[in-house]
Design a protein around this motif. Structure first.
Motif, mmCIF file in Angstrom:
data_model
loop_
_atom_site.group_PDB
_atom_site.id
_atom_site.type_symbol
_atom_site.label_atom_id
_atom_site.label_comp_id
_atom_site.label_asym_id
_atom_site.label_seq_id
_atom_site.Cartn_x
_atom_site.Cartn_y
_atom_site.Cartn_z
ATOM 1 N N THR A 259 0.834 -1.205 0.000
ATOM 2 C CA THR A 259 0.000 0.000 0.000
ATOM 3 C C THR A 259 0.866 1.252 0.000
ATOM 4 O OG1 THR A 259 -1.758 -1.177 1.186
ATOM 5 C CG2 THR A 259 -1.835 1.230 1.212
ATOM 6 N N ALA A 260 1.922 1.243 0.797
ATOM 7 C CA ALA A 260 2.810 2.407 0.874
ATOM 8 C C ALA A 260 3.489 2.679 -0.467
ATOM 9 C CB ALA A 260 3.861 2.201 1.967
ATOM 10 N N VAL A 261 3.977 1.623 -1.111
ATOM 11 C CA VAL A 261 4.661 1.784 -2.398
ATOM 12 C C VAL A 261 3.713 2.367 -3.437
ATOM 13 C CG1 VAL A 261 5.659 0.495 -4.336
ATOM 14 C CG2 VAL A 261 6.397 0.002 -2.004
ATOM 15 N N VAL A 262 2.491 1.850 -3.496
ATOM 16 C CA VAL A 262 1.559 2.288 -4.539
ATOM 17 C C VAL A 262 0.991 3.673 -4.238
ATOM 18 C CG1 VAL A 262 -0.621 1.748 -5.716
ATOM 19 C CG2 VAL A 262 1.066 -0.054 -5.282
ATOM 20 N N THR A 263 0.684 3.965 -2.991
ATOM 21 C CA THR A 263 0.180 5.313 -2.692
ATOM 22 C C THR A 263 1.267 6.357 -2.929
ATOM 23 O OG1 THR A 263 0.673 4.960 -0.326
ATOM 24 C CG2 THR A 263 -1.606 4.621 -1.046
ATOM 25 N N GLU A 264 2.494 6.011 -2.601
ATOM 26 C CA GLU A 264 3.599 6.939 -2.845
ATOM 27 C C GLU A 264 3.781 7.185 -4.344
ATOM 28 O OE1 GLU A 264 8.302 6.358 -2.728
ATOM 29 O OE2 GLU A 264 7.409 6.280 -0.730
ATOM 30 N N THR A 265 3.688 6.112 -5.135
ATOM 31 C CA THR A 265 3.835 6.247 -6.577
ATOM 32 C C THR A 265 2.662 7.003 -7.192
ATOM 33 O OG1 THR A 265 5.024 4.138 -6.613
ATOM 34 C CG2 THR A 265 4.209 4.964 -8.726
ATOM 35 N N ALA B 236 -3.401 -0.716 9.962
ATOM 36 C CA ALA B 236 -2.005 -0.717 9.518
ATOM 37 C C ALA B 236 -1.780 0.178 8.303
ATOM 38 C CB ALA B 236 -1.560 -2.144 9.203
ATOM 39 N N VAL B 237 -2.846 0.463 7.549
ATOM 40 C CA VAL B 237 -2.687 1.316 6.357
ATOM 41 C C VAL B 237 -3.404 2.653 6.501
ATOM 42 C CG1 VAL B 237 -2.441 -0.713 4.881
ATOM 43 C CG2 VAL B 237 -4.700 0.328 5.134
ATOM 44 N N ARG B 238 -3.949 2.897 7.687
ATOM 45 C CA ARG B 238 -4.810 4.076 7.862
ATOM 46 C C ARG B 238 -4.082 5.383 7.606
ATOM 47 N NH1 ARG B 238 -8.133 4.051 13.292
ATOM 48 N NH2 ARG B 238 -6.034 4.131 14.173
ATOM 49 N N ALA C 42 -7.992 5.600 -0.129
ATOM 50 C CA ALA C 42 -9.339 6.139 -0.299
ATOM 51 C C ALA C 42 -10.385 5.262 0.370
ATOM 52 C CB ALA C 42 -9.657 6.282 -1.786
ATOM 53 N N ALA C 43 -10.121 3.952 0.449
ATOM 54 C CA ALA C 43 -11.082 3.016 1.035
ATOM 55 C C ALA C 43 -10.412 1.675 1.259
ATOM 56 C CB ALA C 43 -12.296 2.846 0.119
ATOM 57 N N LEU C 44 -11.080 0.842 2.046
ATOM 58 C CA LEU C 44 -10.717 -0.563 2.193
ATOM 59 C C LEU C 44 -11.708 -1.400 1.391
ATOM 60 C CD1 LEU C 44 -10.191 -0.731 6.080
ATOM 61 C CD2 LEU C 44 -8.431 -0.355 4.323
ATOM 62 N N GLN C 45 -11.199 -2.416 0.714
ATOM 63 C CA GLN C 45 -12.055 -3.377 0.015
ATOM 64 C C GLN C 45 -12.022 -4.658 0.840
ATOM 65 O OE1 GLN C 45 -11.653 -4.336 -4.414
ATOM 66 N NE2 GLN C 45 -10.754 -6.160 -3.463
ATOM 67 N N VAL C 46 -13.145 -5.022 1.454
ATOM 68 C CA VAL C 46 -13.162 -6.086 2.457
ATOM 69 C C VAL C 46 -14.105 -7.204 2.036
ATOM 70 C CG1 VAL C 46 -13.597 -6.634 4.889
ATOM 71 C CG2 VAL C 46 -12.693 -4.375 4.261
ATOM 72 N N THR C 47 -13.587 -8.432 2.002
ATOM 73 C CA THR C 47 -14.448 -9.586 1.731
ATOM 74 C C THR C 47 -15.204 -9.972 2.995
ATOM 75 O OG1 THR C 47 -12.729 -11.152 2.347
ATOM 76 C CG2 THR C 47 -12.865 -10.548 0.014
ATOM 77 N N PRO C 48 -16.391 -10.560 2.828
ATOM 78 C CA PRO C 48 -16.954 -11.314 3.953
ATOM 79 C C PRO C 48 -15.983 -12.445 4.294
ATOM 80 C CG PRO C 48 -18.591 -10.974 2.233
ATOM 81 C CD PRO C 48 -17.262 -10.583 1.649
ATOM 82 N N ALA D 5 -13.914 1.065 13.670
ATOM 83 C CA ALA D 5 -12.583 0.927 14.259
ATOM 84 C C ALA D 5 -11.469 1.419 13.345
ATOM 85 C CB ALA D 5 -12.332 -0.530 14.643
ATOM 86 N N THR D 6 -11.630 1.258 12.035
ATOM 87 C CA THR D 6 -10.574 1.699 11.116
ATOM 88 C C THR D 6 -10.716 3.161 10.739
ATOM 89 O OG1 THR D 6 -11.824 1.082 9.126
ATOM 90 C CG2 THR D 6 -10.375 -0.602 10.112
ATOM 91 N N GLU D 7 -11.921 3.685 10.858
ATOM 92 C CA GLU D 7 -12.231 5.072 10.461
ATOM 93 C C GLU D 7 -11.897 5.315 8.993
ATOM 94 O OE1 GLU D 7 -9.864 7.058 13.526
ATOM 95 O OE2 GLU D 7 -11.745 7.530 14.562
ATOM 96 N N LEU D 8 -12.057 4.261 8.179
ATOM 97 C CA LEU D 8 -11.848 4.351 6.742
ATOM 98 C C LEU D 8 -13.116 3.896 6.026
ATOM 99 C CD1 LEU D 8 -8.256 2.842 6.422
ATOM 100 C CD2 LEU D 8 -8.912 5.209 5.898
ATOM 101 N N PRO D 9 -13.408 4.476 4.859
ATOM 102 C CA PRO D 9 -14.545 3.994 4.077
ATOM 103 C C PRO D 9 -14.341 2.527 3.699
ATOM 104 C CG PRO D 9 -13.752 6.108 3.246
ATOM 105 C CD PRO D 9 -12.734 5.628 4.227
ATOM 106 N N VAL D 10 -15.426 1.786 3.653
ATOM 107 C CA VAL D 10 -15.368 0.353 3.361
ATOM 108 C C VAL D 10 -16.210 0.033 2.129
ATOM 109 C CG1 VAL D 10 -15.998 -1.963 4.186
ATOM 110 C CG2 VAL D 10 -14.953 -0.305 5.759
ATOM 111 N N ILE D 11 -15.591 -0.711 1.205
ATOM 112 C CA ILE D 11 -16.302 -1.292 0.069
ATOM 113 C C ILE D 11 -16.368 -2.791 0.303
ATOM 114 C CG2 ILE D 11 -16.210 -1.749 -2.417
ATOM 115 C CD1 ILE D 11 -14.678 0.913 -2.699
#
Length: 295
Positions: free
Chosen positions: A64-70, A95-97, A102-108, A130-136
């Motif tokens: 995540t860090a590599v791609v957001t930085e790029t 860990a990525v907050r 922009a969001a987390l993509q979360v499977t059931p 708990a993450t305070e991030l948008p969830v897809i």
């Protein structure tokens, strides 16, 4: 608020080296290609195409860090989480907050026992809080597949759940979900074989392996449908469907890498035990890409 999550958002493969490590430079190079050359609208990492189920929390953060930085805020980045407990999803999300996703993509959950609907609602509510991030919600796990009615309930009741990546091949379920949620959610299609009708029905974009395998054609398709050019949209669909038919298999991430390789992009190797593209698979993939004008 979430209008930036729109259009073609390829789920990147994870560039594994021979020793299993993350090839950061290959990851950066493909992110640059997708943004600068293919002109995609966003990036997703650590999903199923990225073999997210094999990644540690530290690896999820590194990728995540590599791609957001790029990306450098040129396009939004979504981090995928494939985990079997509410606590682990929260740990990965936290860990990525701080990385600007922009969001987390979360499977059931993907183990064999399915939580009931109320438990599923609580699962996503606790993650979002708990993450305070948008969830897809990544609606993909066959035995934990969420109905349009349950997805609509979660979106309605849970603040922070902003949309769904609707996977599997049933276009009617996507159509039902689009009608039920209306403008309340970002409904992305992962019906790789049927991107054209998905866009025509009103999906706000896509996160799907075919976008990584053939990003330029997928961007063209998105733009054609948005412009109302359905003749061109159908022509592009007829190029993309054979590509999907050639790569769709249990080793889909490996076959996506082979498409990348044929187009001059480095994607590394699959993480064991996933097998690489077989010799029997390579011929049809090459032919499909050639017929689509990609090689």
């Amino acid at each position: 608020m979430y209008e930036q999550l729109v259009g073609i958002i390829p789920p990147m493969v994870t560039s594994f080296g021979a020793n299993g490590s993350i090839d950061e430079e290959a990851l950066r190079a493909d992110a640059r290609y997708l943004i600068e050359t293919a002109k995609i609208h966003g990036l997703a990492v650590c999903g199923s195409t990225g073999e997210g189920h094999t990644l540690s929390i530290d690896e999820t953060r590194l990728i995540t860090a590599v791609v957001t930085e790029t990306a450098a805020k040129r396009v939004p980045v979504i981090t995928g989480i494939i985990a079997n407990s509410t606590a682990e999803v929260i740990e990965r999300g936290r860990a990525v907050r701080d990385l600007g996703v922009a969001a987390l993509q979360v499977t059931p959950v993907h183990y064999v026992f399915r939580p009931d609907d109320d438990a599923m609602v609580r699962h996503f509510a606790e993650i979002a809080a708990a993450t305070e991030l948008p969830v897809i919600i990544y609606n993909v796990v066959p035995w934990t597949y969420l109905s349009p009615e349950l997805l609509t309930r979660i979106i309605t009741e849970v603040e922070g759940v902003i949309g769904v990546k609707q996977s599997a091949g049933d276009l009617k379920l996507l159509a039902d979900l689009l009608i039920m949620t209306g403008s309340r959610a970002r409904i992305m299609t992962a019906v790789d074989a049927l991107l054209y009708p998905s866009f025509a029905l009103g999906a706000v974009g896509s996160i799907a392996a075919i976008l990584t395998a053939a990003p330029t054609l997928c961007v063209e398709l998105w733009e054609a449908v948005q412009a109302g050019n359905h003749k061109k949209g159908l022509e592009l669909h007829e190029k993309l469907l054979p590509v999907w038919n050639a790569i769709f298999a249990d080793n889909l991430p490996a076959n996506t890498r082979y498409c990348m390789e044929l187009q001059g992009r480095a994607g590394g190797i699959p993480r064991p035990p996933m097998p690489a593209t077989s010799e029997e698979q390579k011929g049809p993939i090459r032919e499909a890409l050639r017929n689509a004008g990609l090689i």
